[in-house]
Design an enzyme around this catalytic site. Structure first.
Site, PDB file in Angstrom:
ATOM      1  N   CYS A 128       0.658  -1.098   0.129  1.00 46.45           N
ATOM      2  CA  CYS A 128       0.032   0.188   0.054  1.00 46.45           C
ATOM      3  C   CYS A 128       0.797   1.294   0.055  1.00 46.45           C
ATOM      4  O   CYS A 128       0.345   2.432  -0.413  1.00 46.45           O
ATOM      5  CB  CYS A 128      -0.872  -0.135   1.116  1.00 46.45           C
ATOM      6  SG  CYS A 128      -1.876  -1.654   1.229  1.00 46.45           S
ATOM      7  N   LYS A 136     -10.276   7.361   2.647  1.00 45.35           N
ATOM      8  CA  LYS A 136     -10.618   6.176   2.311  1.00 45.35           C
ATOM      9  C   LYS A 136     -12.255   6.055   2.241  1.00 45.35           C
ATOM     10  O   LYS A 136     -12.662   5.019   1.599  1.00 45.35           O
ATOM     11  CB  LYS A 136      -9.670   5.122   3.039  1.00 45.35           C
ATOM     12  CG  LYS A 136      -8.220   5.209   2.290  1.00 45.35           C
ATOM     13  CD  LYS A 136      -7.482   4.021   3.124  1.00 45.35           C
ATOM     14  CE  LYS A 136      -6.191   4.021   2.440  1.00 45.35           C
ATOM     15  NZ  LYS A 136      -5.224   5.261   2.625  1.00 45.35           N
ATOM     16  N   PHE A 190       2.256  -3.410   3.857  1.00 43.81           N
ATOM     17  CA  PHE A 190       2.486  -4.590   4.792  1.00 43.81           C
ATOM     18  C   PHE A 190       4.182  -4.621   4.657  1.00 43.81           C
ATOM     19  O   PHE A 190       4.917  -4.181   4.386  1.00 43.81           O
ATOM     20  CB  PHE A 190       2.243  -5.897   4.076  1.00 43.81           C
ATOM     21  CG  PHE A 190       0.558  -5.959   3.831  1.00 43.81           C
ATOM     22  CD1 PHE A 190      -0.289  -5.417   4.945  1.00 43.81           C
ATOM     23  CD2 PHE A 190      -0.040  -6.918   2.943  1.00 43.81           C
ATOM     24  CE1 PHE A 190      -1.500  -5.610   4.972  1.00 43.81           C
ATOM     25  CE2 PHE A 190      -1.360  -7.180   3.244  1.00 43.81           C
ATOM     26  CZ  PHE A 190      -2.151  -6.449   3.910  1.00 43.81           C
ATOM     27  N   GLU A 206      -1.272   4.797  13.818  1.00 41.44           N
ATOM     28  CA  GLU A 206      -0.955   6.059  13.063  1.00 41.44           C
ATOM     29  C   GLU A 206      -1.503   7.223  13.900  1.00 41.44           C
ATOM     30  O   GLU A 206      -0.691   8.199  14.013  1.00 41.44           O
ATOM     31  CB  GLU A 206      -1.962   5.820  11.798  1.00 41.44           C
ATOM     32  CG  GLU A 206      -1.425   7.320  10.945  1.00 41.44           C
ATOM     33  CD  GLU A 206      -2.046   7.201   9.370  1.00 41.44           C
ATOM     34  OE1 GLU A 206      -1.573   8.062   8.845  1.00 41.44           O
ATOM     35  OE2 GLU A 206      -2.848   6.121   9.307  1.00 41.44           O
ATOM     36  N   HIS A 213      -9.864   1.726  -0.128  1.00 42.85           N
ATOM     37  CA  HIS A 213      -8.493   1.603   0.080  1.00 42.85           C
ATOM     38  C   HIS A 213      -7.931   1.120  -1.160  1.00 42.85           C
ATOM     39  O   HIS A 213      -7.977   0.040  -1.703  1.00 42.85           O
ATOM     40  CB  HIS A 213      -7.983   0.685   0.933  1.00 42.85           C
ATOM     41  CG  HIS A 213      -6.617   0.712   1.118  1.00 42.85           C
ATOM     42  ND1 HIS A 213      -5.573   1.123   0.345  1.00 42.85           N
ATOM     43  CD2 HIS A 213      -5.620   0.105   2.356  1.00 42.85           C
ATOM     44  CE1 HIS A 213      -4.372   0.993   0.848  1.00 42.85           C
ATOM     45  NE2 HIS A 213      -4.470   0.199   2.048  1.00 42.85           N
ATOM     46  N   HIS A 237      -3.118   7.452   6.418  1.00 42.59           N
ATOM     47  CA  HIS A 237      -3.347   6.369   5.835  1.00 42.59           C
ATOM     48  C   HIS A 237      -4.748   5.641   5.919  1.00 42.59           C
ATOM     49  O   HIS A 237      -5.260   5.363   5.163  1.00 42.59           O
ATOM     50  CB  HIS A 237      -2.034   5.393   6.012  1.00 42.59           C
ATOM     51  CG  HIS A 237      -1.938   4.091   5.160  1.00 42.59           C
ATOM     52  ND1 HIS A 237      -2.121   4.143   3.958  1.00 42.59           N
ATOM     53  CD2 HIS A 237      -2.180   2.648   5.519  1.00 42.59           C
ATOM     54  CE1 HIS A 237      -2.200   2.904   3.425  1.00 42.59           C
ATOM     55  NE2 HIS A 237      -2.071   2.123   4.513  1.00 42.59           N
TER      56      HIS A 237
END
Length: 393
Positions: free
Chosen positions: A160, A318, A381, A300, A323, A289
């Site tokens: 991502c 998002k 990831f 986050e 996403h 994010h």
């Protein structure tokens, strides 16, 4: 670092094609999520699907590159005058001096899935044995061919964070003198590997995602594509905005779970600020994010609260687009550039109940104010993190 000029930019998502569609939907707080209606991929969830890709076809000269991902790439390239800006850069600098650095997480694996489903005697049907499509580098090769650029060509596949890291890689190429300009971007489309892979990780919500909501229970997947043109200041004819800094980190805490104290996220944000020569208080808007998964959002928000003053306007987009995976970095960079240009700072869509574990920087409502700098976070990831700082032209 010396700032780099962003001389063209575009994005296409479930909100529509081009920057005007993104701007209008963000302003009107009108989301693009819909119940999953992808043929043959029955999963109870909501998706951000780009309209019209099923009917779209590539030009005959590019027919051998046929895939959903390349259809979206072609569609995105031809919004906001981007294809023309790229062609002008190729003519001005020379094709060998324009790099292509593109991010994706699954490339055209959807076509590979279709080919496996139609195998005959252990072989792909001849019409589907398109080796140039069935590889992770296919998108970059396609963009290179479509744009006419012949400089260094690279694919970034760090999940991502892919199309955020393209800005950092391109910056190093330009600063090293390996190119005069770089086409950066990313494209990812929905397919079985995406839907069922994330569902196997128990990360997909059955309802529209709610980033930073106390009741959040998972993400909504989307597809999107976007591109930007980067040039050194001394070679740029104009600037829509500036890439002022970038920061990368890899905390490698876990394959799919972030460091519990947000170490990698904080290191990436600090590095981006340091390269830009800015104090945290100079950032006016942060596109987080913010995937709406319980662990990621909390981590986050904790890292942001530890670094930024409470007055920062931070949100996640998002809930509008879903996403968009490997395209999230470029799509949300485009949103940051819109915030710089328009003075409209997106909040969060669908969320209603603030999570007390998240700091005051997280805002559900949109805001309007003029800002000089915006930051975009993209975390992948394996703890692969990237933060970008953009400055107003």
């Amino acid at each position: 670092m010396a700032p780099l000029a962003v001389t063209a930019c575009t994005a296409t998502t479930a909100l529509g094609a081009g920057l005007a569609a993104q701007r209008d939907a963000l302003h009107e707080r009108r989301g693009g999520l819909r119940r999953n209606d992808l043929p043959g991929l029955s999963l109870e969830c909501w998706i951000g699907r780009v309209e019209g890709l099923e009917e779209a076809v590539l030009p005959p000269a590019l027919g051998a590159w046929e895939s959903r991902n390349h259809r979206l790439a072609w569609k995105a390239l031809h919004q906001d005058g981007f294809a023309e800006a790229a062609a002008e850069a190729v003519a001005r600098h020379g094709a060998d001096r324009v790099a292509v650095v593109v991010g994706t997480s699954t490339s055209s694996i959807g076509e590979t899935e279709h080919a496996y489903a139609r195998m005959d005697d252990g072989r792909f049907p001849p019409a589907m044995a398109a080796l140039r499509v069935h590889n992770p580098h296919a998108l970059s090769d396609f963009v290179r061919l479509a744009s006419g650029a012949r400089g260094p060509c690279m694919t970034i596949a760090t999940a991502c964070s892919s199309s955020a890291k393209v800005f950092a890689h391109a910056a190093r190429l330009l600063q090293a003198g390996a190119a005069e300009a770089a086409i950066v971007g990313g494209v990812d489309t929905l397919c079985g590997s995406v839907l069922f892979g994330f569902n196997a990780l128990q990360l997909v919500s059955a309802t529209p995602c709610r980033p930073f909501d106390a009741r959040r229970d998972g993400l909504s997947l989307g597809e999107g594509g976007g591109f930007a043109l980067l040039e050194r200041e001394d070679a740029a004819p104009r600037a829509l905005a500036w890439l002022a800094g970038y920061g990368e980190s890899s905390d490698a805490h876990h394959m799919s779970t972030p460091h519990p104290q947000g170490l990698g996220a904080r290191l990436a944000m600090q590095a981006a600020l340091a390269r830009a020569g800015l104090a945290p208080s100079r950032i006016g808007y942060l596109n987080m994010h913010g995937t709406a998964t319980p662990a990621n959002d909390a981590v986050e928000a904790q890292a942001v609260a530890a670094l930024f003053p409470r007055e920062l306007h931070a949100g996640s987009t998002k809930g509008w687009t879903g996403h968009t995976l490997g395209a999230a970095g470029i799509v949300e960079s485009a949103f940051a550039l819109l915030a710089l240009r328009e003075g409209e700072l997106p909040g969060i869509l669908n969320s209603q109940v603030p999570d007390p574990a998240c700091g005051p920087q997280v805002n559900f409502d949109n805001a309007r104010r003029s800002i000089d700098y915006a930051m975009n976070n993209a975390f992948g990831f394996g703890g692969n993190n990237c933060s970008l700082v953009f400055g107003r032209a």
